[in-house]
Design an enzyme around this catalytic site. Sequence first.
Site, PDB file in Angstrom:
ATOM      1  N   CYS A  47       7.229  -6.138   7.955  1.00 14.46           N
ATOM      2  CA  CYS A  47       7.474  -5.570   6.780  1.00 14.46           C
ATOM      3  C   CYS A  47       6.412  -4.692   5.914  1.00 14.46           C
ATOM      4  CB  CYS A  47       7.932  -6.758   5.694  1.00 14.46           C
ATOM      5  SG  CYS A  47       6.887  -7.946   5.770  1.00 14.46           S
ATOM      6  N   HIS A 104       5.929  -7.310  -1.689  1.00 10.42           N
ATOM      7  CA  HIS A 104       4.570  -7.281  -0.967  1.00 10.42           C
ATOM      8  C   HIS A 104       3.795  -6.240  -1.778  1.00 10.42           C
ATOM      9  CE1 HIS A 104       5.671 -10.167   1.874  1.00 10.42           C
ATOM     10  NE2 HIS A 104       5.956  -9.385   2.750  1.00 10.42           N
ATOM     11  N   GLN A 157       9.851  -6.386   0.157  1.00 11.65           N
ATOM     12  CA  GLN A 157       9.476  -6.806   1.487  1.00 11.65           C
ATOM     13  C   GLN A 157      11.189  -7.247   2.096  1.00 11.65           C
ATOM     14  OE1 GLN A 157      10.390 -10.426   2.144  1.00 11.65           O
ATOM     15  NE2 GLN A 157      10.351  -9.984   4.216  1.00 11.65           N
TER      16      GLN A 157
END
Length: 351
Positions: free
Chosen positions: A130, A243, A316
């Site tokens: 990711c 993220h 993500q």
Amino acid sequence: MPKSYRVAILGATGAVGTELLKLLESRNFPVSDLKLLASSRSAGRTLSFRGESIAVEAVADGCFQDVDILLASAGGSTSRAWLPQAVESGAVCIDNSSAYRLDPSVPLVVPEVNPEAVREHRGIIANPNCTTILMAVAIWPLHQVQPIRRIVVATYQSASGAGARAMEELKHQARAILEGETPTPEVLPYPLAFNLFPHNSPIADGGYCEEEMKMVNETRKIFGAPDLRVTATCVRVPVLRAHSEAINLEFDRPFDRDRAREVLSHAPGVKVVENWQSNYFPMPIEATDRDPVLVGRIRQDISHPNGLELWLSGDQIRKGAALNAVQIAELLVSEAGRTQRTPLSSTTSAN
Ligand code: A2P
């Protein structure tokens, strides 16, 4: 009438699996039949697709017989255990685990970067890690203008990267701590609420953890740049989903920040988010449930004449996993239409 495909999701009950289900529906992927697979723990649970209730089945021998495309997101050991059988049955597997990513015979694909790599598949196409996907989407357009020589990245990774149970743990932990309790973590190794810790993947040689080495090795493979210098520090932070990354890029000559902003403002899969007056830049809370990687704080590196700094936030579960996988499936479908070959056939038979 466009062709439709028999699709299966392995890991359908997980954080990425449920997003795959949503995306197949919202992007109107040509599904003629959908099979939902997970562990025996989930057998019999139902999930909804296009208003229909579908029962989850335990993955078992023979269950891939009638599958054209398998989207797998149930961890590396599950992929290793089942993908060979799925390939043998004739399915093309898009694997979200790390099991096959560095296998030289398996394409590792970010559709905005190396879509042509899907043509080389032998039954398995790997979806990258990711954090690597999010970074690749954001920096590839710059690399096209001026080759990147070195990448220094620090990540701020949400609980979603460790799955649906880690997200639940973070919520419960936060609630419990506010009520004066000291909960014992069960999914993640340390308390994440009101805390952060270096990424919990195993430490490899030299002190880098696996997640950091994924960023190094996978970026090199996706970019087709085996000598690209990359170093990463990955950190788990108490964010539920999406993220963030602080990225320092070094080129062989200066890359003007306005030019970088201009390039990124036209780049596929990227949205530039910057308001310098109000100190407003990408935030995980705003990247959540959205497709583009949000990029901002694009600035000259004051410590190096050829350096550029940028900051990103990206979902993500979506672009970092499920969306990228569905985009790969869409590439396969358009490739099958373009070449008029047997849909989804591999370049060589699986080994
Ligand atoms: P289950 O819900 O039955 O455990 P997440 O990444 O959110 O933790 O989700 C992991 C997904 O992978 C879930 O759908 C989970 O199913 C599935 N899974 C985990 N282990 C296995 C296994 N051994 N066989 C099949 N599916 C598995």
